[in-house]
Design an enzyme around this catalytic site. Structure first.
Site, PDB file in Angstrom:
ATOM      1  N   LYS A 131       2.242  -3.136   7.228  1.00 34.06           N
ATOM      2  CA  LYS A 131       2.411  -3.373   5.948  1.00 34.06           C
ATOM      3  C   LYS A 131       3.773  -3.058   5.629  1.00 34.06           C
ATOM      4  CE  LYS A 131       0.182  -4.684   3.054  1.00 34.06           C
ATOM      5  NZ  LYS A 131      -0.284  -6.000   2.448  1.00 34.06           N
ATOM      6  N   THR A 142       0.870  -1.178   0.103  1.00 37.77           N
ATOM      7  CA  THR A 142       0.176  -0.042   0.049  1.00 37.77           C
ATOM      8  C   THR A 142       0.776   1.141  -0.004  1.00 37.77           C
ATOM      9  OG1 THR A 142      -1.542   1.343   1.492  1.00 37.77           O
ATOM     10  CG2 THR A 142      -0.094  -0.325   2.419  1.00 37.77           C
ATOM     11  N   ASP A 143       0.124   2.147  -0.430  1.00 35.61           N
ATOM     12  CA  ASP A 143       1.196   3.522  -0.458  1.00 35.61           C
ATOM     13  C   ASP A 143       1.067   4.112   1.097  1.00 35.61           C
ATOM     14  OD1 ASP A 143      -1.596   4.284  -0.126  1.00 35.61           O
ATOM     15  OD2 ASP A 143      -1.767   6.004  -1.879  1.00 35.61           O
ATOM     16  N   GLU A 144       0.362   3.548   1.887  1.00 40.71           N
ATOM     17  CA  GLU A 144       0.033   4.193   3.266  1.00 40.71           C
ATOM     18  C   GLU A 144       1.419   4.072   4.006  1.00 40.71           C
ATOM     19  OE1 GLU A 144      -3.400   3.598   5.359  1.00 40.71           O
ATOM     20  OE2 GLU A 144      -4.620   3.046   3.382  1.00 40.71           O
ATOM     21  N   TYR A 189      -2.029  -0.437  10.803  1.00 40.74           N
ATOM     22  CA  TYR A 189      -2.248  -1.338   9.635  1.00 40.74           C
ATOM     23  C   TYR A 189      -0.996  -0.700   8.680  1.00 40.74           C
ATOM     24  CZ  TYR A 189      -3.219  -1.651   4.802  1.00 40.74           C
ATOM     25  OH  TYR A 189      -3.314  -1.934   3.293  1.00 40.74           O
TER      26      TYR A 189
HETATM   27  P1  NAD Z   1      -9.436  -7.406   2.166  1.00 40.01           P
HETATM   28  O1  NAD Z   1      -9.442  -7.141   3.600  1.00 40.01           O
HETATM   29  O2  NAD Z   1     -10.696  -7.162   1.456  1.00 40.01           O
HETATM   30  O3  NAD Z   1      -9.036  -9.045   1.946  1.00 40.01           O
HETATM   31  C1  NAD Z   1      -7.968  -9.702   2.373  1.00 40.01           C
HETATM   32  C2  NAD Z   1      -8.167 -11.138   2.163  1.00 40.01           C
HETATM   33  O4  NAD Z   1      -7.138 -11.794   3.022  1.00 40.01           O
HETATM   34  C3  NAD Z   1      -9.582 -11.678   2.707  1.00 40.01           C
HETATM   35  O5  NAD Z   1     -10.230 -12.507   1.955  1.00 40.01           O
HETATM   36  C4  NAD Z   1      -9.022 -12.463   4.102  1.00 40.01           C
HETATM   37  O6  NAD Z   1     -10.207 -13.582   4.432  1.00 40.01           O
HETATM   38  C5  NAD Z   1      -7.756 -12.854   3.707  1.00 40.01           C
HETATM   39  N1  NAD Z   1      -6.922 -13.143   4.893  1.00 40.01           N
HETATM   40  C6  NAD Z   1      -6.854 -12.197   5.976  1.00 40.01           C
HETATM   41  N2  NAD Z   1      -5.830 -12.976   6.937  1.00 40.01           N
HETATM   42  C7  NAD Z   1      -5.605 -14.087   6.435  1.00 40.01           C
HETATM   43  C8  NAD Z   1      -4.576 -14.997   6.785  1.00 40.01           C
HETATM   44  N3  NAD Z   1      -3.950 -15.401   7.908  1.00 40.01           N
HETATM   45  N4  NAD Z   1      -4.461 -16.068   6.226  1.00 40.01           N
HETATM   46  C9  NAD Z   1      -4.865 -16.218   4.930  1.00 40.01           C
HETATM   47  N5  NAD Z   1      -5.930 -15.361   4.270  1.00 40.01           N
HETATM   48  C10 NAD Z   1      -5.942 -14.257   5.124  1.00 40.01           C
HETATM   49  O7  NAD Z   1      -8.493  -6.673   1.574  1.00 40.01           O
HETATM   50  P2  NAD Z   1      -8.214  -6.063   0.034  1.00 40.01           P
HETATM   51  O8  NAD Z   1      -8.646  -4.653   0.216  1.00 40.01           O
HETATM   52  O9  NAD Z   1      -8.682  -6.850  -0.831  1.00 40.01           O
HETATM   53  O10 NAD Z   1      -6.501  -5.916   0.064  1.00 40.01           O
HETATM   54  C11 NAD Z   1      -5.603  -6.863  -0.519  1.00 40.01           C
HETATM   55  C12 NAD Z   1      -4.250  -6.570  -0.475  1.00 40.01           C
HETATM   56  O11 NAD Z   1      -3.905  -5.199  -1.115  1.00 40.01           O
HETATM   57  C13 NAD Z   1      -3.738  -6.432   1.140  1.00 40.01           C
HETATM   58  O12 NAD Z   1      -2.457  -6.736   1.208  1.00 40.01           O
HETATM   59  C14 NAD Z   1      -3.842  -4.709   1.142  1.00 40.01           C
HETATM   60  O13 NAD Z   1      -2.543  -4.320   2.207  1.00 40.01           O
HETATM   61  C15 NAD Z   1      -3.327  -4.135  -0.234  1.00 40.01           C
HETATM   62  N6  NAD Z   1      -3.987  -3.111  -0.744  1.00 40.01           N
HETATM   63  C16 NAD Z   1      -5.293  -2.601  -0.438  1.00 40.01           C
HETATM   64  C17 NAD Z   1      -5.728  -1.454  -0.955  1.00 40.01           C
HETATM   65  C18 NAD Z   1      -7.363  -1.113  -0.838  1.00 40.01           C
HETATM   66  O14 NAD Z   1      -7.494   0.202  -1.242  1.00 40.01           O
HETATM   67  N7  NAD Z   1      -7.978  -1.919  -0.449  1.00 40.01           N
HETATM   68  C19 NAD Z   1      -5.011  -0.635  -1.367  1.00 40.01           C
HETATM   69  C20 NAD Z   1      -3.521  -0.696  -1.426  1.00 40.01           C
HETATM   70  C21 NAD Z   1      -3.048  -2.108  -0.942  1.00 40.01           C
HETATM   71  P1  TYD Z   2     -10.888   3.969   4.235  1.00 44.84           P
HETATM   72  O1  TYD Z   2     -11.699   3.688   2.929  1.00 44.84           O
HETATM   73  O2  TYD Z   2     -10.905   3.211   5.475  1.00 44.84           O
HETATM   74  O3  TYD Z   2      -9.224   4.042   3.599  1.00 44.84           O
HETATM   75  P2  TYD Z   2      -7.793   4.255   4.081  1.00 44.84           P
HETATM   76  O4  TYD Z   2      -7.900   4.734   5.569  1.00 44.84           O
HETATM   77  O5  TYD Z   2      -6.992   3.136   3.941  1.00 44.84           O
HETATM   78  O6  TYD Z   2      -7.396   5.323   3.129  1.00 44.84           O
HETATM   79  O7  TYD Z   2     -10.702   5.524   4.222  1.00 44.84           O
HETATM   80  C1  TYD Z   2     -10.596   6.544   3.239  1.00 44.84           C
HETATM   81  C2  TYD Z   2     -10.730   7.609   3.871  1.00 44.84           C
HETATM   82  O8  TYD Z   2     -12.151   8.133   4.031  1.00 44.84           O
HETATM   83  C3  TYD Z   2      -9.845   8.099   4.936  1.00 44.84           C
HETATM   84  O9  TYD Z   2      -9.175   9.335   4.932  1.00 44.84           O
HETATM   85  C4  TYD Z   2     -10.868   8.163   6.291  1.00 44.84           C
HETATM   86  C5  TYD Z   2     -12.065   8.584   5.165  1.00 44.84           C
HETATM   87  N1  TYD Z   2     -13.413   7.801   6.018  1.00 44.84           N
HETATM   88  C6  TYD Z   2     -14.480   8.658   6.571  1.00 44.84           C
HETATM   89  O10 TYD Z   2     -14.246   9.837   6.314  1.00 44.84           O
HETATM   90  N2  TYD Z   2     -15.546   8.198   6.915  1.00 44.84           N
HETATM   91  C7  TYD Z   2     -15.756   6.625   7.173  1.00 44.84           C
HETATM   92  O11 TYD Z   2     -16.743   6.144   7.791  1.00 44.84           O
HETATM   93  C8  TYD Z   2     -14.550   6.028   6.518  1.00 44.84           C
HETATM   94  C9  TYD Z   2     -14.769   4.225   6.720  1.00 44.84           C
HETATM   95  C10 TYD Z   2     -13.514   6.592   6.009  1.00 44.84           C
END
Ligand code: NAD
Ligand code: TYD
Length: 352
Positions: A162, A132-134, A158
């Site tokens: 990561k 992630t970019d975070e 988080y």
């Molecule tokens: P998500 O939470 O929707 O899915 C995570 C999946 O991992 C779930 O299916 C969960 O059951 C599985 N999981 C959790 N713990 C586990 C374990 N111990 N063993 C096996 N499986 C396990 O997450 P996502 O949004 O699909 O993100 C996927 C990846 O992308 C993550 O690594 C996250 O850090 C990264 N990412 C997400 C975003 C975003 O905006 N969602 C952005 C940048 C990077």
């Molecule tokens: P989120 O979807 O949780 O992603 P991330 O924290 O990983 O960027 O949140 C996106 C942005 O939206 C973040 O600045 C927090 C804000 N946010 C709200 O304002 N209200 C909400 O209920 C949630 C879940 C997030």
């Protein structure tokens, strides 16, 4: 075949579906099915022999060793993680366990497996770590966007977990030569995203006539990327990325949260008007998230220069598809809003 971890989650499921639409290489999908994992996301593959699902934990070394030995994947694409910042504030332990210990376990299993390969099999093996970019921390309004060279400054449990996993992946390349690739992506949105994240939460609440909780002043900025574009970027990095390199993946689409919420409301006004009035009337300011990063922005020029990847969707096209998907899949939303999800909503929003 390829081994995908976390393939029942939001991005992982989109990746598996897109992968099997684009080609015939089978997928071994290892997922623990935590609250965020949902086999309904993969319902289209129920009778598809190219998809093998295994419920299991990435911290389970014996299981991973068995799967690698039996299935002999040519690559691991590692999505599995605890992924929600707000949950990491309430309960960081699961984040350290899955994101740090789990990635470590997977790296060690991959290293043992890869070390025993020879010739082309060994040369072609890849371990792609999705991050992630975070990890880069928070930007001031005029700072340049995150390049791959930006120092890590994670601020939430988080992002710290990561960041730790990224460092392990890097070290396994430099120390052991494991052929790794890392992608650091901005906020994704699209189908199958669990309604605890900003965009699906706003859609679900707006449709239910519930308040739309905006943290702080709503001016925090994120870069938003349509999930299908992220999946395409991962396929590109897997196929052509340079070993040991990091690629930042972004949508060239920085936006304050409030603008995102207003866009969702306007689309719902158009597609599902509410007789009670415009959906934006439901916007409610709530207490800010502790340690809330002000701004993320991605410089995605490296992946474009080296691999020719650019997002295909604009925010306008991607968000329209996303809202339409949620409107057409209300059953999916109802099913994931289980008892456990309702408890989370009380915990996160009850005291705000
Ligand atoms: P998500 O939470 O929707 O899915 C995570 C999946 O991992 C779930 O299916 C969960 O059951 C599985 N999981 C959790 N713990 C586990 C374990 N111990 N063993 C096996 N499986 C396990 O997450 P996502 O949004 O699909 O993100 C996927 C990846 O992308 C993550 O690594 C996250 O850090 C990264 N990412 C997400 C975003 C975003 O905006 N969602 C952005 C940048 C990077
Ligand atoms: P989120 O979807 O949780 O992603 P991330 O924290 O990983 O960027 O949140 C996106 C942005 O939206 C973040 O600045 C927090 C804000 N946010 C709200 O304002 N209200 C909400 O209920 C949630 C879940 C997030």
């Amino acid at each position: 075949m390829i081994l995908v971890t976390g393939g029942a989650g939001f991005i992982g499921a989109n990746f598996v579906l897109d992968w099997l639409r684009a080609g015939d290489e089978p997928v071994l999908n290892l997922d623990a099915l935590t609250y965020a994992g949902n086999l309904e996301n993969l319902a289209a593959l129920r009778d598809d022999s190219r998809h093998v699902f295994v419920q299991g934990d990435i911290c389970d070394r014996a299981l991973i060793d068995r799967l690698l030995a039996a299935q002999r994947p040519r690559a691991i694409v590692h999505f599995a993680a605890e992924s929600h910042v707000d949950r990491s504030i309430h309960g960081p332990a699961a984040f350290v366990r899955t994101n740090v210990e789990g990635t470590f376990t997977l790296l060690e299993a991959a290293r043992a497996y890869w070390s025993a390969l020879d010739g082309a099999e060994k040369a072609d093996f890849r371990f792609l770590h999705v991050s992630t970019d975070e990890v880069y921390g928070s930007l001031a309004p005029d700072d340049p966007p995150f390049a791959e060279t930006k120092a890590y400054e994670p601020n939430s449990p988080y992002s710290a977990s990561k960041a730790a996993s990224d460092h392990l992946v890097r070290a396994w390349y430099h120390t052991y030569g494991l052929p790794v690739l890392t992608t650091n992506c901005s906020n994704n949105y699209g189908p199958y995203q669990f309604p605890e994240k900003l965009i699906p939460l706003m859609i679900a609440n707006a449709l239910a006539g519930k308040p739309l909780p905006v943290y702080g002043d709503g001016r925090n900025v994120r870069d938003w990327l349509y999930v299908g574009d992220h999946c395409a970027a991962i396929r590109e990095v897997l196929a052509h990325g340079r070993l040991g390199e990091t690629y930042n993946v972004g949508g060239w689409n920085e936006m304050p949260n409030l603008e995102i919420v207003h866009t969702v409301c306007a689309l719902l006004d158009e597609l599902r008007p509410d007789p009670a009035g415009p959906h934006a009337r439901l916007i409610t300011y709530v207490a800010d998230r502790p340690g809330h990063d002000r701004r993320y922005a991605i410089d995605a020029r490296k992946i474009e220069r080296e691999l020719g990847w650019r997002p295909a969707e604009t925010f306008e096209t991607g968000i329209r598809k996303t809202v339409a998907w949620y409107l057409a899949n209300q059953d999916w939303v109802a099913h994931v809003q289980s008892g456990a999800y309702r408890e989370w909503v009380v915990r996160n929003y009850g005291e705000r």
